[in-house]
Write an enzyme that holds these catalytic residues in place. Structure first.
Site, mmCIF file in Angstrom:
data_model
loop_
_atom_site.group_PDB
_atom_site.id
_atom_site.type_symbol
_atom_site.label_atom_id
_atom_site.label_comp_id
_atom_site.label_asym_id
_atom_site.label_seq_id
_atom_site.Cartn_x
_atom_site.Cartn_y
_atom_site.Cartn_z
ATOM 1 N N PHE A 71 -13.732 2.620 5.747
ATOM 2 C CA PHE A 71 -12.814 1.771 4.983
ATOM 3 C C PHE A 71 -12.485 2.488 3.679
ATOM 4 C CE2 PHE A 71 -11.532 -1.515 2.035
ATOM 5 C CZ PHE A 71 -10.579 -2.170 2.807
ATOM 6 N N VAL A 72 -11.220 2.874 3.539
ATOM 7 C CA VAL A 72 -10.824 3.668 2.382
ATOM 8 C C VAL A 72 -10.030 2.843 1.375
ATOM 9 C CG1 VAL A 72 -10.950 5.966 3.417
ATOM 10 C CG2 VAL A 72 -8.891 4.593 3.757
ATOM 11 N N GLY A 115 0.771 -1.245 0.000
ATOM 12 C CA GLY A 115 0.000 0.000 0.000
ATOM 13 C C GLY A 115 0.796 1.286 0.000
ATOM 14 N N LYS A 121 -6.216 6.714 11.291
ATOM 15 C CA LYS A 121 -7.574 6.651 11.867
ATOM 16 C C LYS A 121 -7.410 6.609 13.382
ATOM 17 C CE LYS A 121 -9.602 3.546 8.439
ATOM 18 N NZ LYS A 121 -10.071 2.149 8.311
ATOM 19 N N ASP A 132 0.776 3.425 4.301
ATOM 20 C CA ASP A 132 -0.402 4.048 3.686
ATOM 21 C C ASP A 132 -1.374 4.560 4.752
ATOM 22 O OD1 ASP A 132 -1.095 1.483 4.517
ATOM 23 O OD2 ASP A 132 -1.831 0.801 2.572
HETATM 24 P P1 5GP Z 1 -3.077 -1.517 11.583
HETATM 25 O O1 5GP Z 1 -2.080 -2.596 11.826
HETATM 26 O O2 5GP Z 1 -2.604 -0.132 11.958
HETATM 27 O O3 5GP Z 1 -4.415 -1.842 12.187
HETATM 28 O O4 5GP Z 1 -3.403 -1.538 10.052
HETATM 29 C C1 5GP Z 1 -2.544 -1.157 9.082
HETATM 30 C C2 5GP Z 1 -2.887 -1.819 7.780
HETATM 31 O O5 5GP Z 1 -4.271 -2.184 7.686
HETATM 32 C C3 5GP Z 1 -2.657 -0.863 6.641
HETATM 33 O O6 5GP Z 1 -1.356 -0.968 6.149
HETATM 34 C C4 5GP Z 1 -3.656 -1.327 5.617
HETATM 35 O O7 5GP Z 1 -3.104 -2.357 4.838
HETATM 36 C C5 5GP Z 1 -4.782 -1.901 6.417
HETATM 37 N N1 5GP Z 1 -5.907 -0.956 6.553
HETATM 38 C C6 5GP Z 1 -6.306 -0.299 7.664
HETATM 39 N N2 5GP Z 1 -7.359 0.488 7.411
HETATM 40 C C7 5GP Z 1 -7.630 0.342 6.093
HETATM 41 C C8 5GP Z 1 -8.611 0.914 5.221
HETATM 42 O O8 5GP Z 1 -9.452 1.749 5.573
HETATM 43 N N3 5GP Z 1 -8.540 0.531 3.926
HETATM 44 C C9 5GP Z 1 -7.642 -0.374 3.445
HETATM 45 N N4 5GP Z 1 -7.683 -0.671 2.158
HETATM 46 N N5 5GP Z 1 -6.702 -0.938 4.247
HETATM 47 C C10 5GP Z 1 -6.706 -0.573 5.549
#
Ligand code: 5GP
Length: 170
Positions: A148-149, A41, A127, A96
């Site tokens: 969710f983006v 990403g 977020k 990302d």
């Molecule tokens: P974390 O470990 O901080 O929960 O999540 C990080 C990863 O989750 C990001 O690198 C991404 O791949 C995925 N992710 C989190 N939120 C989103 C979202 O809203 N859209 C998408 N496509 N991926 C997300």
């Protein structure tokens, strides 16, 4: 495919990346920086950010995963590690989106024994309301609400990464 609404358009993203690049140039004056992109990403953001910075930048990539569809599994697995040494280097992890913070927390722990001189974090999106692990994120493009983006590197089942804007699915 469901309807995709524009959350942040290309012009706004690029203007904000300009600002982030200036901030990084100021913080790393004259220093070489290792940009450690989290696959997949971070690729568009890493390219847009790095091309605006005059410092010497080395690209490295690491691949982890935590997401299936639109739901986080909460478990992070490492698929591809860095080959080159980052000992004594100034590293910026390029991401990302920081959601729960679990991916960055996992990576910081993973990188701990690799002997970097400094490690900072740059993310296009954050977020904050979803954070499970408190992290200090050094450079944040945009703070967004819990949606969710997709686009600009972010996928929906591996697709939509190539959208030139950040969108959300209804
Ligand atoms: P974390 O470990 O901080 O929960 O999540 C990080 C990863 O989750 C990001 O690198 C991404 O791949 C995925 N992710 C989190 N939120 C989103 C979202 O809203 N859209 C998408 N496509 N991926 C997300």
């Amino acid at each position: 495919m469901e309807n995709i609404n524009v959350l942040i358009n290309k012009a706004r993203i690029e203007k904000r990346i300009d600002e982030m690049a200036k901030e990084i140039e100021k913080d790393y004056e004259g220093k070489e920086i290792v940009f450690l992109g989290i696959l997949k990403g971070s690729v568009p953001f890493m390219w847009e950010l790095s091309k605006r910075i005059k410092n010497d930048i080395i690209f490295e990539f690491i691949e982890v995963s935590s997401y299936k569809g639109t739901e986080s599994t909460g478990t992070i697995s490492l698929h591809k590690d860095i080959k080159n040494s980052i000992e004594g280097k100034d590293v910026i992890i390029v991401e990302d989106i920081v959601d729960t913070g679990k991916t960055i927390d996992f990576l910081l722990k993973h990188l701990q024994e690799k002997g970097a001189n400094s490690i900072k974090i740059a993310t296009l999106l954050s977020k904050p309301s979803r954070r499970v692990i408190e992290l200090n994120v050094d450079y944040i493009g945009f703070k967004i609400e819990d949606k969710f983006v997709v686009g600009y590197g972010l996928d929906y089942d591996q697709k939509l990464r190539n959208l030139p804007y950040i969108g959300y699915i209804e």
